[in-house]
Design an enzyme around this catalytic site. Sequence first.
Site, PDB file in Angstrom:
ATOM      1  N   GLY A  79       0.777  -1.234   0.000  1.00 50.51           N
ATOM      2  CA  GLY A  79       0.000   0.000   0.000  1.00 50.51           C
ATOM      3  C   GLY A  79       0.807   1.281   0.000  1.00 50.51           C
ATOM      4  O   GLY A  79       0.260   2.369   0.050  1.00 50.51           O
ATOM      5  N   ASP A 137      28.705   9.585  -9.979  1.00 52.58           N
ATOM      6  CA  ASP A 137      27.643   8.566 -10.130  1.00 52.58           C
ATOM      7  C   ASP A 137      28.226   7.147 -10.051  1.00 52.58           C
ATOM      8  O   ASP A 137      29.084   6.786 -10.839  1.00 52.58           O
ATOM      9  CB  ASP A 137      26.992   8.803 -11.501  1.00 52.58           C
ATOM     10  CG  ASP A 137      25.941   7.768 -11.874  1.00 52.58           C
ATOM     11  OD1 ASP A 137      25.531   6.980 -10.998  1.00 52.58           O
ATOM     12  OD2 ASP A 137      25.522   7.768 -13.052  1.00 52.58           O
ATOM     13  N   HIS A 153      24.306   4.880 -17.343  1.00 49.01           N
ATOM     14  CA  HIS A 153      25.330   5.192 -16.354  1.00 49.01           C
ATOM     15  C   HIS A 153      26.715   4.699 -16.744  1.00 49.01           C
ATOM     16  O   HIS A 153      26.879   3.586 -17.253  1.00 49.01           O
ATOM     17  CB  HIS A 153      24.935   4.582 -15.005  1.00 49.01           C
ATOM     18  CG  HIS A 153      23.620   5.083 -14.511  1.00 49.01           C
ATOM     19  ND1 HIS A 153      23.509   6.169 -13.674  1.00 49.01           N
ATOM     20  CD2 HIS A 153      22.349   4.679 -14.771  1.00 49.01           C
ATOM     21  CE1 HIS A 153      22.220   6.394 -13.426  1.00 49.01           C
ATOM     22  NE2 HIS A 153      21.500   5.499 -14.079  1.00 49.01           N
TER      23      HIS A 153
HETATM   24 ZN   LIG Z   1      18.840   9.416 -13.900  1.00 46.98          ZN
END
Ligand SMILES: [Zn+2]
Length: 560
Positions: free
Chosen positions: A50, A198, A371
């Site tokens: 939920g 990243d 990425h």
């Molecule tokens: Zn992104």
Amino acid sequence: MKKLSKRSNLRIIPLGGLSEVGRNMMLLEYGGAILIIDMGFRLPEEDMPGIDYIIPNISYLKGKEKNIVGVVFTHGHYDHIGAVPYLMDKLGNPSLYASSLTRGIILKRQKDFPLQPKLEINKVKDGSKIKLDPFKIEFFRINHNIPDNLGLFIETPVGNILHTSDFKFDPNPVNDLPTNFQKLRDFSERKILLLLSDSTGAEEVGHSLSEKEILQNLEEIFKRSPGRIIAATFASLINRIQQIITLSEKYGRKVAIEGYSMKTNVEISKILGYIKSKKGTLIKTKEILNYPDSRITILCTGAQGEGSAVLMRIANKEHRFIRLKKGDAVILSSSVIPGNERTVQVLKDDILRQKTKVFHYKMMDIHAGGHAQKEELKEMIKIMKPKFFLPIHGQYSMLVSHAELAKGIGLPEKNVVVAENGRVINLNQKRIFIERGGIPSNYVMVDGLGIGDVGEVVLRDRHNLAKDGMFVIVALVDRQSGKVKGSPDIISRGFVYLRESKELLAETRKKVIGIVNEAAGSGGAVNWVYVKDELRNKIGQFLFTKTQRRPMILPVVIEV
Ligand SMILES: [Zn+2]
């Protein structure tokens, strides 16, 4: 603003619970001033019934709203922008900065929250410079799997920080220019104290696929599919949407887009020129019947097996127009959130049972293909030559792997830190370290319209309900005598089949009467809370000894 001491450290704080570090939101704090980078959310896992979204915990910012100098956005993926409607007013509506596509996606989404104020977002682009005292930010474009992605070069009182955003080096991007390496080298010339990079692809060897190679892979599926192609992906994976449209045009197919969020994203991207399609390519879903199957592509949401998304409705035969049939080819992404694999597996099986072909193509995932992988990550570090390194945007193992990579190419061990959300990283010219303790970073869950009102207790209740059901006892009690009147009512769901448990019910009723009569005493002021607790505990114990199950017990005592 008060005079800042030269010796102050810059504090870097990634927020977002157990999510990937710093992906949803990050703070830079210096001398009290706070810069926010991104404001996104995370999708829930299978064990959170939920729950719609998980948003960053911003309790650290409570009372510091005036210190927020601004919010800068890197790109339009929901894990970087999705929490805006939930958090903006709580943060005192700070000023916002985003690229044109990111801005368009945020503004469009805000319209779905009519109670939230209209947003003013300052437009920035490659080369824009802004000053949010004491920070100076310069935006630069960098490739990803959504256009208009911006990295950040941030001048701070302690030194320069480079934030890569989500990125890859792409020699052949879609609707975008290749990486501007000269620009990156120029930043490096200005000396990078800290690189934030990243880490999503840090465990993958080699180089990420270029968007052009991904297009070629998808084309193979188009060549092999004689019937309809149903491509499920993420609404904000703009590049994949563009590629499917491009291929459909090449192979004479019309494209119907299904799913509210995908439709709106395509609309904005088209207006801003980030999605290009020929006139007549995009058709309404009900028009698909006017064309032979070989000329139809359906682009839809639901790659993740989300219960309410389009692909799920198609697979469950609940969609208004679309039923799967023999000859259809479904392109499905592999699951993106660890923990959702089972849902995607069930979905895939359901589709296959309908004699439909399934292509499980990883690059339909929001994080796949967008990425930098090991070789590119090394290259980024080599270009930037940072003194310190902090891997961001990844699960813990990815951060560790990225940190190892940095040390492997010569960064000293003490200059590389791996931190988790809610930890506070301190930085000055001489060193980087993590403060003891941390700030609140547990999950804040969004459930329908409520924010943060579903805590672990509610989640535990939902688990119990799902496991052993519920058991409601309704007893009428005489106010005067404190005795039960008549026979108590029992309602239960998901516990035992009542009709076959007559004996158990009769015994339970008898027990209820006994417990109430004893607990309510012999008239006078009755402590009803105590009576209910007694019922809950004793009936719970009784049912457990009889059935080995623990349903949730809800005693309702009505005074008459
Ligand atoms: Zn992104």
